[in-house]
Write a protein that holds these residues in place. Structure first.
Motif, mmCIF file in Angstrom:
data_model
loop_
_atom_site.group_PDB
_atom_site.id
_atom_site.type_symbol
_atom_site.label_atom_id
_atom_site.label_comp_id
_atom_site.label_asym_id
_atom_site.label_seq_id
_atom_site.Cartn_x
_atom_site.Cartn_y
_atom_site.Cartn_z
ATOM 1 N N ALA A 1 0.839 -1.206 0.000
ATOM 2 C CA ALA A 1 0.000 0.000 0.000
ATOM 3 C C ALA A 1 0.871 1.252 0.000
ATOM 4 O O ALA A 1 0.533 2.243 -0.659
ATOM 5 N N GLY A 2 1.986 1.202 0.721
ATOM 6 C CA GLY A 2 2.903 2.343 0.737
ATOM 7 C C GLY A 2 3.457 2.630 -0.643
ATOM 8 O O GLY A 2 3.507 3.783 -1.079
ATOM 9 N N ALA A 3 3.863 1.580 -1.356
ATOM 10 C CA ALA A 3 4.384 1.762 -2.712
ATOM 11 C C ALA A 3 3.286 2.309 -3.633
ATOM 12 O O ALA A 3 3.540 3.188 -4.464
ATOM 13 N N PHE A 4 2.075 1.801 -3.484
ATOM 14 C CA PHE A 4 0.959 2.263 -4.300
ATOM 15 C C PHE A 4 0.672 3.743 -4.038
ATOM 16 O O PHE A 4 0.478 4.529 -4.982
ATOM 17 N N PHE A 5 0.656 4.140 -2.774
ATOM 18 C CA PHE A 5 0.411 5.548 -2.442
ATOM 19 C C PHE A 5 1.498 6.449 -3.025
ATOM 20 O O PHE A 5 1.217 7.539 -3.524
ATOM 21 N N ILE A 6 2.741 5.989 -2.960
ATOM 22 C CA ILE A 6 3.840 6.792 -3.502
ATOM 23 C C ILE A 6 3.693 6.934 -5.015
ATOM 24 O O ILE A 6 3.929 8.008 -5.574
ATOM 25 N N LEU A 7 3.304 5.866 -5.683
ATOM 26 C CA LEU A 7 3.094 5.954 -7.132
ATOM 27 C C LEU A 7 1.944 6.902 -7.482
ATOM 28 O O LEU A 7 2.037 7.677 -8.446
ATOM 29 N N LEU A 8 0.872 6.854 -6.702
ATOM 30 C CA LEU A 8 -0.231 7.799 -6.933
ATOM 31 C C LEU A 8 0.230 9.238 -6.724
ATOM 32 O O LEU A 8 -0.098 10.132 -7.516
ATOM 33 N N ALA A 9 0.993 9.462 -5.658
ATOM 34 C CA ALA A 9 1.496 10.810 -5.379
ATOM 35 C C ALA A 9 2.442 11.269 -6.478
ATOM 36 O O ALA A 9 2.400 12.438 -6.898
ATOM 37 N N ALA A 10 3.277 10.367 -6.969
ATOM 38 C CA ALA A 10 4.206 10.725 -8.043
ATOM 39 C C ALA A 10 3.439 11.079 -9.323
ATOM 40 O O ALA A 10 3.804 12.019 -10.032
ATOM 41 N N GLY A 11 2.390 10.331 -9.611
ATOM 42 C CA GLY A 11 1.571 10.645 -10.786
ATOM 43 C C GLY A 11 0.905 11.999 -10.674
ATOM 44 O O GLY A 11 0.870 12.774 -11.636
ATOM 45 N N ALA A 12 0.381 12.295 -9.508
ATOM 46 C CA ALA A 12 -0.258 13.597 -9.303
ATOM 47 C C ALA A 12 0.771 14.721 -9.381
ATOM 48 O O ALA A 12 0.509 15.770 -9.990
ATOM 49 N N ALA A 13 1.947 14.499 -8.791
ATOM 50 C CA ALA A 13 2.995 15.521 -8.836
ATOM 51 C C ALA A 13 3.453 15.754 -10.281
ATOM 52 O O ALA A 13 3.691 16.895 -10.689
#
Length: 95
Positions: A3-15
């Motif tokens: 879940a941590g990796a998934f959240f980071i990927l979502l944040a990176a996409g938004a950024a």
């Protein structure tokens, strides 16, 4: 940790969308750029927290659990050896 990796990927996409100026696409869905920024920050922070917590938990471990696992593995190996000897005796006795 997943879940941590998934959240980071979502944040990176938004950024990435924010930096490249593609935040207007999110506006079509009803998410203004300010909310997207906050969402990226929150998801990134939560992702890092989950990853760090998972790594820390994994490194710390439980010595009693490790000992118990080693004992169970030894018992399993002994049972397999016993089964092998019983099968061998049954084959030799049947001849």
């Amino acid at each position: 940790m997943g879940a941590g990796a998934f959240f980071i990927l979502l944040a990176a996409g938004a950024a990435y969308d924010l930096l490249k100026g593609n935040a207007g696409v999110w506006g079509d869905v009803g998410i203004p750029p300010e909310i997207l920024q906050w969402g990226a920050l929150i998801l990134g922070a939560a992702g890092v927290r989950l990853l760090v917590g998972g790594i820390t938990s994994r490194r710390r471990g439980d010595p009693a659990r490790e000992t118990e696992l080693a004992d169970l593995e030894q018992q399993y190996a002994d049972l397999l050896e016993h089964k092998k000897s019983m099968d061998s005796a049954a084959q030799n006795g049947g001849r």
